[in-house]
Design a protein around this motif. Structure first.
Motif, PDB file in Angstrom:
ATOM      1  N   ASN A 160       2.337  92.615 -32.390  1.00 40.61           N
ATOM      2  CA  ASN A 160       1.644  93.708 -31.704  1.00 40.61           C
ATOM      3  C   ASN A 160       0.545  93.119 -30.832  1.00 40.61           C
ATOM      4  O   ASN A 160      -0.249  92.302 -31.285  1.00 40.61           O
ATOM      5  N   LYS A 161       0.518  93.526 -29.573  1.00 40.25           N
ATOM      6  CA  LYS A 161      -0.508  93.074 -28.638  1.00 40.25           C
ATOM      7  C   LYS A 161      -1.155  94.296 -28.001  1.00 40.25           C
ATOM      8  O   LYS A 161      -0.506  95.318 -27.794  1.00 40.25           O
ATOM      9  N   ARG A 162      -2.422  94.158 -27.673  1.00 41.67           N
ATOM     10  CA  ARG A 162      -3.154  95.248 -27.069  1.00 41.67           C
ATOM     11  C   ARG A 162      -3.860  94.761 -25.825  1.00 41.67           C
ATOM     12  O   ARG A 162      -4.425  93.680 -25.817  1.00 41.67           O
ATOM     13  N   ARG A 163      -3.809  95.549 -24.795  1.00 44.33           N
ATOM     14  CA  ARG A 163      -4.534  95.246 -23.570  1.00 44.33           C
ATOM     15  C   ARG A 163      -5.272  96.512 -23.160  1.00 44.33           C
ATOM     16  O   ARG A 163      -4.672  97.409 -22.572  1.00 44.33           O
ATOM     17  N   GLY A 164      -6.512  96.574 -23.557  1.00 43.31           N
ATOM     18  CA  GLY A 164      -7.272  97.802 -23.339  1.00 43.31           C
ATOM     19  C   GLY A 164      -6.765  98.875 -24.299  1.00 43.31           C
ATOM     20  O   GLY A 164      -6.711  98.672 -25.497  1.00 43.31           O
ATOM     21  N   MET A 165      -6.343  99.994 -23.760  1.00 41.65           N
ATOM     22  CA  MET A 165      -5.833 101.077 -24.590  1.00 41.65           C
ATOM     23  C   MET A 165      -4.311 101.015 -24.749  1.00 41.65           C
ATOM     24  O   MET A 165      -3.742 101.774 -25.517  1.00 41.65           O
ATOM     25  N   VAL A 166      -3.663 100.155 -24.007  1.00 39.07           N
ATOM     26  CA  VAL A 166      -2.200 100.068 -24.029  1.00 39.07           C
ATOM     27  C   VAL A 166      -1.769  99.141 -25.157  1.00 39.07           C
ATOM     28  O   VAL A 166      -2.259  98.023 -25.275  1.00 39.07           O
ATOM     29  N   VAL A 167      -0.871  99.631 -25.999  1.00 43.10           N
ATOM     30  CA  VAL A 167      -0.371  98.841 -27.115  1.00 43.10           C
ATOM     31  C   VAL A 167       1.095  98.515 -26.850  1.00 43.10           C
ATOM     32  O   VAL A 167       1.865  99.383 -26.447  1.00 43.10           O
ATOM     33  N   GLY A 168       1.473  97.260 -27.079  1.00 41.18           N
ATOM     34  CA  GLY A 168       2.856  96.847 -26.874  1.00 41.18           C
ATOM     35  C   GLY A 168       3.243  95.780 -27.873  1.00 41.18           C
ATOM     36  O   GLY A 168       2.484  95.438 -28.776  1.00 41.18           O
TER      37      GLY A 168
END
Length: 99
Positions: free
Chosen positions: A66-74
């Motif tokens: 799981n990776k997060r960039r700001g509010m976006v989770v992917g």
């Protein structure tokens, strides 16, 4: 399942401390196609590397992290590794010779 050719099975070698230590026991680690099975991996290694005879193949699937960039989770991509053990009388794989 897609028709996978032998040259599409092995993507790249895995070069870590643990995989380098296994080379003394004729164990080589590769990143392989996620849909490849053990028989396809064995066939690919024997065709791509001359003189290599595979004794056994162990595989493991790693889920994406799981990776997060700001509010976006992917998630990152899933991977599959294969640990190929060669027989005692087979030649070593040349791509690992200089390492």
């Amino acid at each position: 399942m897609a028709d996978i050719k032998y040259y599409d099975v092995i993507l790249k070698p895995v070069i870590t401390e643990k995989s380098m230590a296994g080379m003394g026991e004729k164990k080589y680690t590769f990143l392989v196609h996620p849909e490849a099975n053990k028989t396809q991996i064995k066939e690919a290694v024997e065709k791509m590397f001359e003189g290599a005879k595979v004794a056994k193949v162990n595989t493991l699937n790693a889920d994406g992290k799981n990776k997060r960039r700001g509010m976006v989770v992917g998630k990152t991509a899933k991977t599959k590794k294969a640990i190929v053990t060669l027989t005692a009388d087979s030649k070593d794989i040349e791509i690992f010779a200089g390492l």
